[in-house]
Design a protein around this motif. Structure first.
Motif, PDB file in Angstrom:
ATOM      1  N   THR A 137      40.268 -33.510 -18.276  1.00  0.00           N
ATOM      2  CA  THR A 137      39.201 -32.589 -18.650  1.00  0.00           C
ATOM      3  C   THR A 137      39.015 -31.633 -17.480  1.00  0.00           C
ATOM      4  O   THR A 137      38.665 -32.041 -16.372  1.00  0.00           O
ATOM      5  CB  THR A 137      37.891 -33.332 -18.944  1.00  0.00           C
ATOM      6  OG1 THR A 137      38.099 -34.232 -20.052  1.00  0.00           O
ATOM      7  CG2 THR A 137      36.775 -32.354 -19.297  1.00  0.00           C
ATOM      8  N   PHE A 138      39.266 -30.348 -17.689  1.00  0.00           N
ATOM      9  CA  PHE A 138      39.323 -29.392 -16.591  1.00  0.00           C
ATOM     10  C   PHE A 138      38.028 -29.312 -15.796  1.00  0.00           C
ATOM     11  O   PHE A 138      38.035 -29.192 -14.567  1.00  0.00           O
ATOM     12  CB  PHE A 138      39.695 -28.008 -17.125  1.00  0.00           C
ATOM     13  CG  PHE A 138      41.032 -27.974 -17.796  1.00  0.00           C
ATOM     14  CD1 PHE A 138      42.144 -28.538 -17.191  1.00  0.00           C
ATOM     15  CD2 PHE A 138      41.192 -27.398 -19.046  1.00  0.00           C
ATOM     16  CE1 PHE A 138      43.388 -28.516 -17.804  1.00  0.00           C
ATOM     17  CE2 PHE A 138      42.427 -27.367 -19.668  1.00  0.00           C
ATOM     18  CZ  PHE A 138      43.528 -27.922 -19.046  1.00  0.00           C
ATOM     19  N   ALA A 139      36.902 -29.388 -16.481  1.00  0.00           N
ATOM     20  CA  ALA A 139      35.618 -29.271 -15.793  1.00  0.00           C
ATOM     21  C   ALA A 139      35.415 -30.386 -14.772  1.00  0.00           C
ATOM     22  O   ALA A 139      34.707 -30.199 -13.780  1.00  0.00           O
ATOM     23  CB  ALA A 139      34.477 -29.269 -16.806  1.00  0.00           C
ATOM     24  N   ASP A 140      36.046 -31.544 -14.997  1.00  0.00           N
ATOM     25  CA  ASP A 140      35.921 -32.656 -14.051  1.00  0.00           C
ATOM     26  C   ASP A 140      36.487 -32.299 -12.680  1.00  0.00           C
ATOM     27  O   ASP A 140      36.141 -32.920 -11.676  1.00  0.00           O
ATOM     28  CB  ASP A 140      36.643 -33.897 -14.583  1.00  0.00           C
ATOM     29  CG  ASP A 140      35.926 -34.523 -15.764  1.00  0.00           C
ATOM     30  OD1 ASP A 140      34.759 -34.166 -16.015  1.00  0.00           O
ATOM     31  OD2 ASP A 140      36.545 -35.372 -16.449  1.00  0.00           O
ATOM     32  N   PHE A 141      37.391 -31.306 -12.656  1.00  0.00           N
ATOM     33  CA  PHE A 141      38.028 -30.909 -11.403  1.00  0.00           C
ATOM     34  C   PHE A 141      37.632 -29.497 -10.980  1.00  0.00           C
ATOM     35  O   PHE A 141      38.300 -28.876 -10.152  1.00  0.00           O
ATOM     36  CB  PHE A 141      39.549 -31.008 -11.543  1.00  0.00           C
ATOM     37  CG  PHE A 141      40.027 -32.416 -11.795  1.00  0.00           C
ATOM     38  CD1 PHE A 141      40.290 -33.286 -10.750  1.00  0.00           C
ATOM     39  CD2 PHE A 141      40.183 -32.885 -13.090  1.00  0.00           C
ATOM     40  CE1 PHE A 141      40.714 -34.584 -10.987  1.00  0.00           C
ATOM     41  CE2 PHE A 141      40.615 -34.180 -13.339  1.00  0.00           C
ATOM     42  CZ  PHE A 141      40.872 -35.031 -12.281  1.00  0.00           C
ATOM     43  N   GLY A 142      36.541 -29.006 -11.547  1.00  0.00           N
ATOM     44  CA  GLY A 142      36.046 -27.681 -11.171  1.00  0.00           C
ATOM     45  C   GLY A 142      36.905 -26.551 -11.669  1.00  0.00           C
ATOM     46  O   GLY A 142      36.888 -25.452 -11.095  1.00  0.00           O
ATOM     47  N   VAL A 143      37.667 -26.785 -12.749  1.00  0.00           N
ATOM     48  CA  VAL A 143      38.551 -25.762 -13.302  1.00  0.00           C
ATOM     49  C   VAL A 143      37.913 -25.167 -14.551  1.00  0.00           C
ATOM     50  O   VAL A 143      37.491 -25.904 -15.447  1.00  0.00           O
ATOM     51  CB  VAL A 143      39.931 -26.347 -13.646  1.00  0.00           C
ATOM     52  CG1 VAL A 143      40.801 -25.309 -14.349  1.00  0.00           C
ATOM     53  CG2 VAL A 143      40.624 -26.857 -12.387  1.00  0.00           C
ATOM     54  N   THR A 144      37.851 -23.841 -14.614  1.00  0.00           N
ATOM     55  CA  THR A 144      37.343 -23.145 -15.792  1.00  0.00           C
ATOM     56  C   THR A 144      38.518 -22.610 -16.588  1.00  0.00           C
ATOM     57  O   THR A 144      39.281 -21.770 -16.082  1.00  0.00           O
ATOM     58  CB  THR A 144      36.429 -21.975 -15.397  1.00  0.00           C
ATOM     59  OG1 THR A 144      35.323 -22.478 -14.634  1.00  0.00           O
ATOM     60  CG2 THR A 144      35.903 -21.254 -16.619  1.00  0.00           C
ATOM     61  N   PRO A 145      38.736 -23.081 -17.823  1.00  0.00           N
ATOM     62  CA  PRO A 145      39.863 -22.577 -18.620  1.00  0.00           C
ATOM     63  C   PRO A 145      39.730 -21.071 -18.836  1.00  0.00           C
ATOM     64  O   PRO A 145      38.645 -20.570 -19.160  1.00  0.00           O
ATOM     65  CB  PRO A 145      39.727 -23.336 -19.940  1.00  0.00           C
ATOM     66  CG  PRO A 145      38.926 -24.550 -19.612  1.00  0.00           C
ATOM     67  CD  PRO A 145      37.981 -24.121 -18.530  1.00  0.00           C
ATOM     68  N   PRO A 146      40.819 -20.320 -18.640  1.00  0.00           N
ATOM     69  CA  PRO A 146      40.742 -18.869 -18.794  1.00  0.00           C
ATOM     70  C   PRO A 146      40.615 -18.459 -20.252  1.00  0.00           C
ATOM     71  O   PRO A 146      41.045 -19.168 -21.153  1.00  0.00           O
ATOM     72  CB  PRO A 146      42.081 -18.397 -18.211  1.00  0.00           C
ATOM     73  CG  PRO A 146      43.003 -19.543 -18.446  1.00  0.00           C
ATOM     74  CD  PRO A 146      42.160 -20.776 -18.281  1.00  0.00           C
ATOM     75  N   SER A 147      40.022 -17.291 -20.485  1.00  0.00           N
ATOM     76  CA  SER A 147      39.953 -16.724 -21.825  1.00  0.00           C
ATOM     77  C   SER A 147      39.910 -15.201 -21.696  1.00  0.00           C
ATOM     78  O   SER A 147      39.393 -14.666 -20.717  1.00  0.00           O
ATOM     79  CB  SER A 147      38.717 -17.226 -22.579  1.00  0.00           C
ATOM     80  OG  SER A 147      37.531 -16.801 -21.941  1.00  0.00           O
TER      81      SER A 147
END
Length: 227
Positions: free
Chosen positions: A194-204
């Protein structure tokens, strides 16, 4: 009359082109430019017969791969985006039918997909490889491969450890497959993230590109006995 007819045909052609691009463009881009996604990394079926005693320390060797798989909506079409690198290192310790220790390091700057723009986003704003150049995994519990593994049987088991991405460490558990290959061991698996768990914001990008909030880290490790 001839000039008027020419311009009428020209305008009709231009309108038709706009319609084709509006309707067909979203279908053309992911299917033709993007291409088919690579198959998941997996232990092959053509391993050579097991040789030598099982046990000791093994190192990640040539032929190993790791990378990401994430679902995207691109131009209204559903695709899997896949990026990979062979710049993988690490080791594992085997005792009896158990993997008692293990660690893997992936160099993120060398992860490549089939789109340069995606790669630039991945190494830049998404993973910030200038500050966080690697992703790592460390086994925190032994993995039991069953007694038949020593004799050459393929094994499946759950692995538990600590995954570190962008400087954030989280516990993860995932299934893996292992098979002896000559004197070495091949191991493959897929780690849900889950990207948010690692401080990653999925691009859009508006409605043209949207990325799921979850993905997978895939790997295929070729373990060779340490010299």
């Amino acid at each position: 009359m001839k000039l008027r007819t020419y311009w009428k045909r020209y305008l009709l052609g231009a309108v038709a082109l706009v319609v084709v691009l509006a309707v067909g463009g979203p279908l053309f881009y992911p299917r033709v430019i993007e291409g088919d996604a690579a198959a998941p990394l997996a232990v092959g079926t053509d391993q050579t017969a097991a040789t030598g005693e099982l046990g000791g320390t093994y190192t990640v060797s040539a032929g190993s791969e790791s990378g990401f798989r994430v679902h995207e909506i691109l131009g209204g079409q559903s695709i899997d985006a896949v990026g990979r690198t062979r710049d993988v290192s690490g080791s594992a310790t085997v005792s009896g039918s158990q993997v008692t220790a293990g660690d893997v390091t992936v160099q993120l700057a060398t992860v490549k997909s089939d789109q340069a723009r995606r790669d630039n986003q991945f190494t830049g704003t998404i993973m910030n490889v200038a500050e966080y150049p690697t992703a790592t995994f460390r086994l925190t519990e032994p993995v039991d491969l069953d007694e038949g593994f020593a004799g050459g049987e393929r094994a499946t088991a759950d692995a538990t450890g600590e995954l570190t991405v962008r400087g954030v460490s989280r516990p993860v558990t995932f299934p893996l497959t292992a098979s002896r290959n000559g004197a070495g061991i091949d191991v493959s698996g897929s780690v849900p993230v889950t990207f948010a768990d690692f401080g990653v914001t999925p691009p859009s990008i508006g409605d043209f590109v949207t990325v799921d909030p979850t993905g997978r880290i895939e790997f295929l490790l070729k373990l060779a006995p340490a010299a």
